[in-house]
Design a protein around this motif. Sequence first.
Motif, short mmCIF file in Angstrom:
data_model
loop_
_atom_site.label_atom_id
_atom_site.label_comp_id
_atom_site.label_asym_id
_atom_site.label_seq_id
_atom_site.Cartn_x
_atom_site.Cartn_y
_atom_site.Cartn_z
N LEU A 1 0.54 2.91 -1.26
CA LEU A 1 1.41 1.63 -1.80
C LEU A 1 0.94 1.45 -3.34
N LYS B 1 3.90 1.57 -6.20
CA LYS B 1 3.99 0.36 -7.19
C LYS B 1 3.87 0.57 -8.60
N GLY C 1 -3.07 1.87 1.40
CA GLY C 1 -3.25 1.27 0.26
C GLY C 1 -3.09 2.13 -1.04
N SER D 1 -2.76 -5.49 0.07
CA SER D 1 -3.42 -6.13 1.56
C SER D 1 -3.99 -4.99 2.08
N PRO D 2 -3.79 -3.83 2.37
CA PRO D 2 -4.21 -2.52 3.18
C PRO D 2 -5.82 -2.91 2.64
N VAL E 1 9.15 -0.81 -3.09
CA VAL E 1 7.68 -1.27 -3.20
C VAL E 1 7.66 -1.90 -4.57
N TRP F 1 7.79 -5.53 -4.55
CA TRP F 1 7.07 -6.34 -3.75
C TRP F 1 6.03 -6.85 -4.31
N SER F 2 5.35 -8.01 -3.84
CA SER F 2 4.27 -8.63 -4.55
C SER F 2 3.04 -7.97 -4.42
N TRP F 3 2.20 -8.20 -5.58
CA TRP F 3 0.98 -7.43 -5.44
C TRP F 3 0.08 -7.72 -4.52
N TRP F 4 0.19 -8.90 -3.93
CA TRP F 4 -0.73 -9.10 -2.77
C TRP F 4 -0.36 -8.25 -1.61
N LEU F 5 0.81 -8.15 -1.36
CA LEU F 5 1.48 -7.26 -0.13
C LEU F 5 0.83 -5.83 -0.59
N VAL F 6 1.04 -5.43 -1.57
CA VAL F 6 0.75 -3.91 -2.06
C VAL F 6 -0.81 -3.79 -1.89
#
Length: 81
Positions: free
Chosen positions: A10, A14, A7, A31-32, A21, A24-29
């Motif tokens: 990422l 970001k 996390g 998520s860890p 990266v 990528w969506s903030w939700w994906l970034v």
Amino acid sequence: MGFVLIGVLLLLLKWQEVAPVAGWSWWLVLSPFAAAVLWWAWADASGYTQKRAMRSLDEKKAQRRERTLEALGQGEKQRRR
């Protein structure tokens, strides 16, 4: 701990807008971090954390006992003679 490290990595990628990266969506970034919270909740609820702590203490106790027996001359090496 692994989820947190991923996390943070990422998040830094970001923030620095490193491709891919950056797109990528903030939700994906983030998520860890959610996965880490879920893991810790499960580990505490199932007793996994406590079992690991008890196993570690038992191993330390066995090592301490063996060192004491060796110092007294009654350890495994002396019994073989």
